[in-house]
Scaffold this motif. Structure first.
Motif, PDB file in Angstrom:
ATOM      1  N   ALA A  70       0.726  -0.570  -0.587  1.00 29.04           N
ATOM      2  CA  ALA A  70      -0.152  -0.063   0.220  1.00 29.04           C
ATOM      3  C   ALA A  70       0.779   1.551  -0.005  1.00 29.04           C
ATOM      4  CB  ALA A  70      -0.431   0.042   1.683  1.00 29.04           C
ATOM      5  N   ALA A  71       2.114   1.682   0.618  1.00 28.76           N
ATOM      6  CA  ALA A  71       3.121   2.826   1.351  1.00 28.76           C
ATOM      7  C   ALA A  71       3.527   2.217  -0.243  1.00 28.76           C
ATOM      8  CB  ALA A  71       3.655   2.364   1.961  1.00 28.76           C
ATOM      9  N   ASP A  72       3.812   1.659  -0.965  1.00 35.26           N
ATOM     10  CA  ASP A  72       4.460   2.238  -2.386  1.00 35.26           C
ATOM     11  C   ASP A  72       4.158   1.786  -3.182  1.00 35.26           C
ATOM     12  OD1 ASP A  72       6.904   0.774  -4.229  1.00 35.26           O
ATOM     13  OD2 ASP A  72       5.623  -0.293  -5.335  1.00 35.26           O
ATOM     14  N   LYS A  73       2.238   2.007  -3.189  1.00 43.18           N
ATOM     15  CA  LYS A  73       1.241   2.529  -4.700  1.00 43.18           C
ATOM     16  C   LYS A  73       1.156   3.633  -3.703  1.00 43.18           C
ATOM     17  CE  LYS A  73      -0.532  -1.621  -5.310  1.00 43.18           C
ATOM     18  NZ  LYS A  73      -2.195  -2.249  -4.832  1.00 43.18           N
ATOM     19  N   LEU A  74       1.038   4.124  -2.626  1.00 41.19           N
ATOM     20  CA  LEU A  74       1.039   5.943  -2.369  1.00 41.19           C
ATOM     21  C   LEU A  74       2.003   6.476  -3.181  1.00 41.19           C
ATOM     22  CD1 LEU A  74      -0.498   7.552  -1.026  1.00 41.19           C
ATOM     23  CD2 LEU A  74       0.511   7.142   1.223  1.00 41.19           C
ATOM     24  N   VAL A  75       3.528   6.452  -2.721  1.00 44.24           N
ATOM     25  CA  VAL A  75       4.835   6.852  -3.254  1.00 44.24           C
ATOM     26  C   VAL A  75       4.775   6.451  -4.674  1.00 44.24           C
ATOM     27  CG1 VAL A  75       7.374   6.566  -3.118  1.00 44.24           C
ATOM     28  CG2 VAL A  75       6.049   6.083  -1.459  1.00 44.24           C
ATOM     29  N   ILE A  76       3.929   5.547  -5.906  1.00 41.87           N
ATOM     30  CA  ILE A  76       4.486   6.302  -6.839  1.00 41.87           C
ATOM     31  C   ILE A  76       3.587   6.831  -7.335  1.00 41.87           C
ATOM     32  CG2 ILE A  76       3.622   4.679  -8.984  1.00 41.87           C
ATOM     33  CD1 ILE A  76       4.933   1.781  -8.337  1.00 41.87           C
ATOM     34  N   SER A  77       2.251   6.314  -6.583  1.00 37.69           N
ATOM     35  CA  SER A  77       1.103   8.042  -7.026  1.00 37.69           C
ATOM     36  C   SER A  77       1.385   9.434  -6.955  1.00 37.69           C
ATOM     37  CB  SER A  77      -0.372   7.568  -5.919  1.00 37.69           C
ATOM     38  OG  SER A  77      -1.543   8.631  -6.574  1.00 37.69           O
ATOM     39  N   GLU A  78       2.178   9.359  -5.707  1.00 34.80           N
ATOM     40  CA  GLU A  78       2.737  10.992  -5.495  1.00 34.80           C
ATOM     41  C   GLU A  78       3.721  11.289  -6.304  1.00 34.80           C
ATOM     42  OE1 GLU A  78       1.429  12.912  -3.200  1.00 34.80           O
ATOM     43  OE2 GLU A  78       0.368  11.402  -2.011  1.00 34.80           O
ATOM     44  N   LEU A  79       5.305  10.510  -6.926  1.00 33.34           N
ATOM     45  CA  LEU A  79       5.738  10.598  -8.065  1.00 33.34           C
ATOM     46  C   LEU A  79       5.254  10.434  -9.594  1.00 33.34           C
ATOM     47  CD1 LEU A  79       8.199   8.220  -7.389  1.00 33.34           C
ATOM     48  CD2 LEU A  79       8.505  10.391  -7.245  1.00 33.34           C
ATOM     49  N   LYS A  80       3.900  10.751  -9.426  1.00 35.00           N
ATOM     50  CA  LYS A  80       3.580  10.818 -10.913  1.00 35.00           C
ATOM     51  C   LYS A  80       2.487  12.082 -10.763  1.00 35.00           C
ATOM     52  CE  LYS A  80       1.912   5.900 -12.561  1.00 35.00           C
ATOM     53  NZ  LYS A  80       0.447   5.067 -12.276  1.00 35.00           N
ATOM     54  N   ASN A  81       2.305  12.187  -9.378  1.00 39.30           N
ATOM     55  CA  ASN A  81       1.415  14.380  -9.374  1.00 39.30           C
ATOM     56  C   ASN A  81       2.757  15.062  -9.334  1.00 39.30           C
ATOM     57  OD1 ASN A  81      -0.903  12.603  -8.615  1.00 39.30           O
ATOM     58  ND2 ASN A  81      -0.844  12.789  -6.943  1.00 39.30           N
ATOM     59  N   LEU A  82       3.817  14.662  -9.525  1.00 34.81           N
ATOM     60  CA  LEU A  82       5.185  15.619  -9.559  1.00 34.81           C
ATOM     61  C   LEU A  82       5.145  15.741 -10.662  1.00 34.81           C
ATOM     62  CD1 LEU A  82       7.335  14.936  -6.173  1.00 34.81           C
ATOM     63  CD2 LEU A  82       6.065  16.891  -6.809  1.00 34.81           C
ATOM     64  N   SER A  83       5.110  14.295 -11.200  1.00 40.79           N
ATOM     65  CA  SER A  83       5.387  14.583 -13.349  1.00 40.79           C
ATOM     66  C   SER A  83       4.292  14.750 -13.929  1.00 40.79           C
ATOM     67  CB  SER A  83       5.289  12.843 -13.580  1.00 40.79           C
ATOM     68  OG  SER A  83       6.088  13.258 -14.861  1.00 40.79           O
ATOM     69  N   GLU A  84       2.932  15.166 -13.274  1.00 42.00           N
ATOM     70  CA  GLU A  84       2.284  15.380 -14.082  1.00 42.00           C
ATOM     71  C   GLU A  84       2.272  16.724 -13.777  1.00 42.00           C
ATOM     72  OE1 GLU A  84      -1.918  14.257 -12.580  1.00 42.00           O
ATOM     73  OE2 GLU A  84      -1.109  12.096 -13.567  1.00 42.00           O
ATOM     74  N   LEU A  85       2.692  17.973 -12.607  1.00 42.82           N
ATOM     75  CA  LEU A  85       2.949  19.328 -12.625  1.00 42.82           C
ATOM     76  C   LEU A  85       3.621  19.793 -13.258  1.00 42.82           C
ATOM     77  CD1 LEU A  85       2.387  19.226  -8.349  1.00 42.82           C
ATOM     78  CD2 LEU A  85       0.923  20.468  -9.837  1.00 42.82           C
ATOM     79  N   LYS A  86       4.862  19.132 -13.765  1.00 40.81           N
ATOM     80  CA  LYS A  86       6.387  19.343 -14.072  1.00 40.81           C
ATOM     81  C   LYS A  86       5.671  19.982 -15.055  1.00 40.81           C
ATOM     82  CE  LYS A  86       9.410  16.386 -15.901  1.00 40.81           C
ATOM     83  NZ  LYS A  86       9.894  15.443 -15.595  1.00 40.81           N
ATOM     84  N   HIS A  87       5.229  19.061 -16.288  1.00 43.96           N
ATOM     85  CA  HIS A  87       4.679  18.565 -17.567  1.00 43.96           C
ATOM     86  C   HIS A  87       3.629  20.085 -17.900  1.00 43.96           C
ATOM     87  CE1 HIS A  87       6.549  15.218 -18.974  1.00 43.96           C
ATOM     88  NE2 HIS A  87       5.992  14.692 -18.111  1.00 43.96           N
ATOM     89  N   PHE A  88       2.596  20.010 -16.988  1.00 41.01           N
ATOM     90  CA  PHE A  88       1.795  20.766 -17.296  1.00 41.01           C
ATOM     91  C   PHE A  88       2.328  22.123 -17.072  1.00 41.01           C
ATOM     92  CE2 PHE A  88      -0.862  24.372 -14.105  1.00 41.01           C
ATOM     93  CZ  PHE A  88      -1.567  24.046 -15.648  1.00 41.01           C
ATOM     94  N   TYR A  89       3.597  22.422 -15.713  1.00 40.89           N
ATOM     95  CA  TYR A  89       4.452  23.666 -15.695  1.00 40.89           C
ATOM     96  C   TYR A  89       5.209  24.092 -16.855  1.00 40.89           C
ATOM     97  CZ  TYR A  89       7.478  28.184 -14.668  1.00 40.89           C
ATOM     98  OH  TYR A  89       8.147  29.272 -13.898  1.00 40.89           O
ATOM     99  N   ARG A  90       5.560  22.844 -18.202  1.00 40.25           N
ATOM    100  CA  ARG A  90       6.371  23.843 -19.062  1.00 40.25           C
ATOM    101  C   ARG A  90       5.569  23.609 -19.819  1.00 40.25           C
ATOM    102  NH1 ARG A  90      10.621  18.505 -18.993  1.00 40.25           N
ATOM    103  NH2 ARG A  90      12.504  19.769 -17.404  1.00 40.25           N
ATOM    104  N   GLU A  91       4.080  23.200 -20.343  1.00 46.06           N
ATOM    105  CA  GLU A  91       2.564  23.425 -21.100  1.00 46.06           C
ATOM    106  C   GLU A  91       2.270  24.390 -21.338  1.00 46.06           C
ATOM    107  OE1 GLU A  91      -0.040  20.067 -20.797  1.00 46.06           O
ATOM    108  OE2 GLU A  91       1.640  18.876 -21.571  1.00 46.06           O
ATOM    109  N   HIS A  92       2.346  25.283 -20.174  1.00 48.30           N
ATOM    110  CA  HIS A  92       1.633  26.508 -20.278  1.00 48.30           C
ATOM    111  C   HIS A  92       2.069  27.451 -19.507  1.00 48.30           C
ATOM    112  CE1 HIS A  92      -2.128  24.029 -19.087  1.00 48.30           C
ATOM    113  NE2 HIS A  92      -2.789  25.460 -19.537  1.00 48.30           N
TER     114      HIS A  92
END
Length: 422
Positions: A70-92
Motif C-alpha cells: 500500500a505504501a509503495d503504491k502511495l509513493v508511486i502515486s505521489e511521483l506521478k503527481n509531481l511529474s504531471e505538475l512538471k509537464h503542466f508547468y512547461r506547457e503553460h
C-alpha cells in the motif's frame, strides 16, 4: 511658445526615461497568483511524498507485506503527481527570453526536488528487493514446516508398523523431554476401538468352542442377561461380548486395576512408559519375561473370572490349565494366547487412561435405560423404530463409554425391541 526654463525641464524628464524590451512586458503580464499556487502544490506534493516514504519504512518493522504494498503504491502515486505538475508547468509557461532571478530560484528548487525523487526511487527499489528476499525466506520456512510435518507422519507410521520394544520405550523421549508419540485424545480413542475389536475377536473362538462342546447357546445367552428381545438369533453373540466386557472392565476405575502391588508412588509418566513398553510386544513374551509383573498378575486374575471352570472343563476335559494359571504360570496354549491379546488391549487402555491429567473416567449404562445418541452408540447400524412405539431401550451394554477432558466417547449398546433392515 514656452519659456526656456520650461523647455529645459521637459527635456531633462524625457532623457531620464528608459525603453524596455518585449520579454519584460510579457513577464509583467504574468499572473503571480498562478505561479504561487503552482509552487504551493509542488511543496504539498513533496510533503505527501515524504509521508508516503515514512509509511513505507514503518511497514518493514514489523514486516507487513500488505502495508508495504500500500505504501509503495502511495509513493508511486505521489511521483506521478509531481511529474504531471512538471509537464503542466512547461506547457503553460514556455521558457522566456529573459529569466528573472526569482524564476531561477524556483528552477533550482525544482531541480533539487527532482534529485530527491531519484533518491526515493532508489530506496523504493531497495525495499522491493528486501520484500522479495523476505517472501523467499517465508517460502523456505513454509517448505521446512511442511517437510517436518511429513517426517513426523512418516515416523508415526513407522512406529505403528515396527513398534517400540521395552528398551526403546526407555528412550522414547527426545532431547527436549518430549515424547516421540503424543498423548492425545485421538490416541486414546484408537485404543478404545482396539479394545472393542479384541473383545469381539475373543468372543468368536469362545462361542465356537461352546458349540463344539455341545452347549445350548440360547440358554447360555439367556443366563447372562434374561428377557432380551433380539432382532435376530445371531445377535445373541452380543450377550457373550457383554459378559466378557463386564468381567474385563471390573476395577478399571481403580488406579492399579484391582491388581496387588507394592509401590504406591506411581506418576503419570510411568503409566505412559508402561503403555509404550507393552504396546507392540507380544503379550506371551511379556508375561514370559515377567510372570509376576502387574500385567502378568492382571492376566491371571482376569482369566479366572472370564472363563468359568465348568466352561473350561467342557472345552478341555479338565481344569489343568486353570490350576496352572492359578499357581502363577502362563500356559502357551492357543486359547490362552488368544485371551492374552484381549487382556493386553484392556491393560493398555487402562495405562493410557491414567496417563492423562485428570485421568479418563469410565461410565456404564444399565439395562432398560432410554437410548441417548449423546452417550450411546448402537452396535446395530441398520435398526428402525416404529413411530407408534416408545423410544428404544438398552438391552445390553457391550462396551462402556469414557469421559476424556470435555468430550465423551460413547458406550456401545444393543437396543432391545427394535427392528433391523436387511
Amino acid at each position: 511658445m514656452q519659456p526656456s526654463g520650461a523647455k529645459d525641464t521637459q527635456l531633462r524628464e524625457s532623457n531620464s526615461q528608459k525603453v524596455h524590451p518585449q520579454p519584460m512586458e510579457e513577464a509583467a503580464n504574468q499572473n503571480p497568483e498562478a505561479v504561487e499556487a503552482m509552487v504551493s502544490r509542488i511543496f504539498t506534493n513533496i510533503s505527501s511524498l515524504k509521508s508516503a516514504y515514512i509509511q513505507l519504512q514503518s511497514a518493514h518493522t514489523p514486516y507487513d507485506p500488505d502495508k508495504i504494498q500500500a505504501a509503495d503504491k502511495l509513493v508511486i502515486s505521489e511521483l506521478k503527481n509531481l511529474s504531471e505538475l512538471k509537464h503542466f508547468y512547461r506547457e503553460h509557461n514556455p521558457k522566456p527570453v529573459c529569466v528573472s532571478p526569482q524564476d531561477s530560484r524556483l528552477a533550482a528548487e525544482i531541480q533539487e526536488q527532482q534529485s530527491l525523487l531519484k533518491t526515493y526511487e532508489v530506496m523504493v527499489k531497495k525495499f522491493q528487493s528486501e520484500i522479495q528476499n523476505k517472501d523467499s525466506e517465508i517460502g523456505q520456512l513454509q517448505q521446512q514446516i511442511q517437510e517436518a510435518s511429513q517426517k513426523r507422519v512418516k515416523l508415526e507410521k513407522n512406529l505403528k508398523l515396527r513398534g517400540l520394544s521395552a528398551k526403546e520405550s526407555e528412550n522414547a523421549v527426545d532431547e527436549n523431554g518430549l515424547y516421540i508419540m503424543d498423548l492425545t485424545p485421538v490416541l486414546f480413542r484408537s485404543a478404545v476401538e482396539a479394545a472393542y475389536r479384541a473383545i469381539h475377536d475373543f468372543s468368536k473362538p469362545l462361542i465356537n468352542m461352546m458349540k463344539a462342546a455341545g452347549w445350548d447357546l440360547d440358554a447360555a445367552a439367556n443366563s447372562i442377561e434374561p428377557d432380551i428381545a433380539y432382532a435376530k438369533r445371531a445377535h445373541k453373540k452380543y450377550a457373550f461380548e457383554s459378559h466378557i466386557c463386564q468381567r474385563m472392565f471390573t476395577g478399571f476405575q481403580d488406579e492399579f486395576f484391582s491388581v496387588k502391588h507394592e509401590n504406591s508412588a506411581v506418576t503419570k509418566d510411568s503409566f505412559f512408559h508402561q503403555y509404550l513398553a507393552l504396546r507392540e510386544m507380544d503379550p506371551l513374551d511379556a508375561v514370559g519375561q515377567s510372570p509376576d509383573s502387574l500385567f502378568g498378575n492382571f492376566c491371571r486374575s482376569k482369566y479366572i473370572v472370564v472363563v468359568h471352570p465348568k466352561m473350561e472343563a467342557s472345552f478341555f476335559g479338565n481344569v489343568d490349565q486353570r490350576n496352572y494359571i492359578m499357581g502363577g504360570g502362563h500356559p502357551r496354549t492357543a486359547f490362552y494366547q488368544a485371551f492374552l491379546k484381549l487382556a493386553k488391549s484392556i491393560w493398555l487402555l487402562h495405562r493410557l487412561a491414567y496417563s492423562f491429567d485428570p485421568p479418563v473416567r469410565v461410565f456404564q449404562v444399565k439395562k432398560g435405560s432410554e437410548f441417548s445418541e449423546v452417550y450411546m452408540e448402537s452396535v446395530l447400524k441398520n435398526f428402525i423404530v416404529d413411530e407408534n412405539e416408545e423410544k428404544p431401550k438398552v438391552g445390553l451394554m457391550v462396551m462402556p463409554g469414557f469421559y476424556i477432558g470435555g468430550s465423551v466417547i460413547q458406550c456401545q449398546v444393543y437396543l432391545t425391541g427394535v427392528k433391523v433392515t436387511e
